[in-house]
Write a protein that holds these residues in place. Structure first.
Motif, PDB file in Angstrom:
ATOM      1  N   ALA A 166       2.521   1.647  -3.430  1.00 43.29           N
ATOM      2  CA  ALA A 166       1.541   2.048  -4.443  1.00 43.29           C
ATOM      3  C   ALA A 166       1.257   3.545  -4.368  1.00 43.29           C
ATOM      4  O   ALA A 166       1.155   4.233  -5.388  1.00 43.29           O
ATOM      5  N   GLU A 167       1.148   4.069  -3.163  1.00 48.73           N
ATOM      6  CA  GLU A 167       0.901   5.497  -2.978  1.00 48.73           C
ATOM      7  C   GLU A 167       2.069   6.325  -3.521  1.00 48.73           C
ATOM      8  O   GLU A 167       1.872   7.389  -4.126  1.00 48.73           O
ATOM      9  N   LYS A 185       0.828  -1.200   0.000  1.00 48.88           N
ATOM     10  CA  LYS A 185       0.000   0.000   0.000  1.00 48.88           C
ATOM     11  C   LYS A 185       0.871   1.263   0.000  1.00 48.88           C
ATOM     12  O   LYS A 185       0.609   2.222  -0.739  1.00 48.88           O
ATOM     13  N   ARG A 187      -9.226   2.787 -11.962  1.00 50.61           N
ATOM     14  CA  ARG A 187      -8.244   3.820 -12.284  1.00 50.61           C
ATOM     15  C   ARG A 187      -8.206   4.080 -13.789  1.00 50.61           C
ATOM     16  O   ARG A 187      -8.117   5.233 -14.231  1.00 50.61           O
ATOM     17  N   ASP A 194      -6.318  -2.370 -13.144  1.00 52.19           N
ATOM     18  CA  ASP A 194      -6.962  -1.428 -12.230  1.00 52.19           C
ATOM     19  C   ASP A 194      -8.086  -0.757 -13.004  1.00 52.19           C
ATOM     20  O   ASP A 194      -7.949   0.360 -13.491  1.00 52.19           O
ATOM     21  N   CYS A 203      -0.216   4.621  -7.998  1.00 52.94           N
ATOM     22  CA  CYS A 203      -1.126   3.625  -8.554  1.00 52.94           C
ATOM     23  C   CYS A 203      -1.874   2.952  -7.413  1.00 52.94           C
ATOM     24  O   CYS A 203      -1.693   3.300  -6.237  1.00 52.94           O
ATOM     25  N   THR A 204      -2.708   1.992  -7.741  1.00 50.85           N
ATOM     26  CA  THR A 204      -3.440   1.262  -6.707  1.00 50.85           C
ATOM     27  C   THR A 204      -2.704  -0.025  -6.350  1.00 50.85           C
ATOM     28  O   THR A 204      -1.851  -0.513  -7.108  1.00 50.85           O
ATOM     29  N   VAL A 205      -3.079  -0.577  -5.205  1.00 50.11           N
ATOM     30  CA  VAL A 205      -2.514  -1.860  -4.790  1.00 50.11           C
ATOM     31  C   VAL A 205      -2.878  -2.942  -5.801  1.00 50.11           C
ATOM     32  O   VAL A 205      -2.050  -3.808  -6.135  1.00 50.11           O
ATOM     33  N   ASP A 206      -4.118  -2.893  -6.305  1.00 49.30           N
ATOM     34  CA  ASP A 206      -4.557  -3.896  -7.284  1.00 49.30           C
ATOM     35  C   ASP A 206      -3.676  -3.876  -8.532  1.00 49.30           C
ATOM     36  O   ASP A 206      -3.364  -4.924  -9.104  1.00 49.30           O
ATOM     37  N   TYR A 207      -3.265  -2.662  -8.952  1.00 44.43           N
ATOM     38  CA  TYR A 207      -2.427  -2.597 -10.148  1.00 44.43           C
ATOM     39  C   TYR A 207      -1.062  -3.221  -9.883  1.00 44.43           C
ATOM     40  O   TYR A 207      -0.543  -3.972 -10.727  1.00 44.43           O
TER      41      TYR A 207
END
Length: 450
Positions: A58-59, A55, A76, A73, A63-67
Motif C-alpha cells: 500500500a505504501e 501495508k 483518503r 478509503d 494508498c491505504t491498506v483499507d483501500y
C-alpha cells in the motif's frame, strides 16, 4: 467463487491498477521479503497477502491498506477532495502554482475520486496551466475535456470549455485554430436551437477578439451586430458588457478612437456591478489603453485605471494579461516623460510574456527602445529594435504583426531613422496584405524597326 477468493481478486486488481497508473512494474514493488513472483500471484488473486505485506504494498502504490482490502478509503477520499477545493480557492486568489500542485496531487489518485471531482480537477489544472502561461499544456487538457463524451454540447460546461479553448489558441498565436474552434462551437449552438445564455454570448465575444487579432474586421463587426441584439434581448449586464467591450476593440482597430472609448466606458459601467474581477480588471486596462490612443491628458485617471486593473489581474489574471497592464504603464510613463519607469515596466512585461504572445512581447521591446532613445542610450536602443525585428520576422504576416511593425516603425521615425522606419513600414504593409509592385518604373517604349 467464495468470499475469500473474491477478496483476493479485488486486492490483486486494485494493486495492479494503482501500480500501472503510477508507471511502476512488479519489480518496483518487490523487496527482500516480497519476491516478484509473489507480487504476481497477489495481482492474479492466487495468494492472500499478510497484513505486513499488504501495508508495504500500500505504501509503495500510494494508498491505504483499507483501500487495497475493500476499495474504500473515506479518509483518503476526503483528503483528496479537500485538495481539489484548495486548488479552486488558490486559483481564485491568483496562487496559480499552488493551485496546479493541488490539482495534480489529487489527479494522481484519480481512481479514488468520483468522476465529477476528477473533471473539476482537470479543468482547474488546465486553467492553472493557462494562467501560468503554459498554453500548450492548457490546450491539450481543454481539448480532452471538450471532446469527452461526458461534455454535453450546449451546456454551460461545454460553453466554458469552448471559450477556454478558443482563448488559449488565440493567446498562443494560433489565430486559425482559435477562429475554427469558435466558429464550430457557435455553429453547433445554432444547430441545437437553444436559448442563448451568458456563457454562449461570451463564446461569441471571444470569437470577436479572434477575428480582430486575425485582422478580419468585417466578420468581427458582423458578429458584434449579432451579439448586440442577443445581449440586449437577454438583459444580462455581463452579456452586454462583454459585447460592448469587444465592439470597442473593433472600433479601435478601425481608427474610431472616440467611439471605442465610449463603448468601453459603457462596458465598464455594466460590468462594475458584477463579481467577475478578472474581466473587470482587463476592461479597465483596455479603457486606459484607449485613452492613451487619444490626445487625452487625464494621466491621473489612466494611472488609477491601470492600478485597479493590475490589482485584479495579479490576483486572478493570466501572465499575458499582467504583461498587457505593464505595457500600458510603460506607454503612460513615456507620455509623462519618465523613461526610467518605462524601461522598468516594459522589461517586466517582457519577463512575464516569456515565449507567449510574441506580438505583445515585440511591442514591449519597441517601448523599451523608445525609452532608451529618450535617455540617450542610442546603442542599446538600436540593439533592442534589432531584437524587435528578429522577433517579428518569426511571426506570420497578419494584421497583428503588421500593427507592431507599424508601431516599431514609428519608434525609428521619431528618433531620426527614416531608412529603418521605411523598412518596418514596408513589412507592415505586407502584413496587411499589400504587396509591392514588381517595378514602379515606366515601361520603355521601343520604336518599331524600319
Amino acid at each position: 467463487m467464495d468470499q475469500s477468493q473474491s477478496e483476493m481478486n479485488g486486492i490483486g486488481q486494485r494493486l495492479r491498477e494503482l501500480r500501472q497508473k503510477r508507471g511502476l512494474n512488479q519489480q518496483d514493488l518487490a523487496s527482500d521479503d516480497i519476491s516478484v513472483s509473489y507480487v504476481s500471484l497477489i495481482e492474479t488473486g492466487k495468494r492472500a497477502p499478510s497484513d505486513t505485506v499488504l501495508k508495504t504494498l500500500a505504501e509503495r502504490v500510494g494508498c491505504t491498506v483499507d483501500y487495497l482490502r475493500t476499495g474504500r478509503d473515506d479518509a483518503r477520499v476526503k483528503e483528496l477532495e479537500l485538495k481539489v477545493a484548495f486548488g479552486d480557492m488558490a486559483l481564485r486568489n491568483g496562487a496559480n502554482g499552488e493551485a496546479l500542485q493541488s490539482y495534480s496531487e489529487a489527479l494522481a489518485n484519480a481512481p479514488l475520486l468520483q468522476e465529477a471531482t476528477v473533471r473539476r480537477a482537470r479543468l482547474g489544472q488546465a486553467l492553472a496551466f493557462e494562467k501560468l502561461g503554459r498554453l500548450e499544456a492548457a490546450i491539450q487538457l481543454f481539448t480532452a475535456l471538450f471532446e469527452d463524451r461526458a461534455t454535453v454540447p450546449g451546456t454551460g460546461e461545454w460553453a466554458q470549455l469552448a471559450v477556454a479553448l478558443c482563448r488559449a489558441y488565440r493567446d498562443s498565436g494560433d489565430q486559425m485554430m482559435s477562429v475554427e474552434v469558435g466558429e464550430r462551437a457557435l455553429k453547433r449552438l445554432d444547430q441545437l436551437g437553444l436559448e442563448y445564455t451568458d456563457d454562449h454570448i461570451q463564446l461569441g465575444a471571444t470569437l470577436i477578439t479572434c477575428y480582430f487579432q486575425r485582422g478580419d474586421l468585417t466578420q468581427a463587426q458582423l458578429l458584434v451586430n449579432r451579439l448586440s441584439a442577443m445581449a440586449e434581448q437577454s438583459g444580462s449586464r455581463v452579456a452586454r458588457g462583454s459585447v460592448y467591450w469587444n465592439a470597442a476593440l473593433v472600433a479601435r482597430s478601425r481608427g474610431q478612437f472616440q467611439e471605442s472609448l465610449a463603448l468601453t466606458e459603457r462596458a465598464l459601467m455594466l460590468m462594475a456591478e458584477t463579481d467577475n474581477v478578472r474581466h473587470l480588471g482587463v476592461l479597465k486596462a483596455n479603457c486606459a489603453s484607449f485613452l492613451l490612443d487619444t490626445d487625452s491628458t487625464e494621466y491621473e485617471r489612466i494611472e488609477e485605471l491601470l492600478t485597479e486593473s493590475q490589482d485584479a489581474v495579479v490576483e486572478v489574471g493570466t501572465a499575458v494579461e499582467q504583461a498587457k497592464v505593464e505595457i500600458e504603464f510603460a506607454r503612460l510613463a513615456l507620455r509623462q516623460g519618465v523613461p526610467h519607469s518605462a524601461i522598468d515596466r516594459a522589461s517586466r512585461a517582457i519577463g512575464l510574456l516569456r515565449s507567449e504572445s510574441p506580438w505583445d512581447s515585440a511591442f514591449a521591446r519597441a517601448l523599451l527602445a523608445q525609452a532608451q532613445f529618450d535617455l540617450g542610450e542610442e546603442r542599446s536602443a538600436r540593439e533592442t529594435m534589432q531584437a524587435v525585428e528578429r522577433e517579428l520576422l518569426r511571426l506570420p504576416e497578419n494584421r497583428a504583426s503588421a500593427t507592431v511593425w507599424r508601431q516599431a516603425g514609428d519608434v525609428w521615425l521619431a528618433n531620426g531613422c527614416p531608412v529603418e522606419a521605411m523598412s518596418f513600414y514596408q513589412r507592415a504593409l505586407s502584413g496587411a496584405g499589400l504587396v509591392p509592385l514588381h517595378s514602379t518604373a515606366p515601361a520603355k517604349v521601343v520604336a518599331p524597326q524600319a
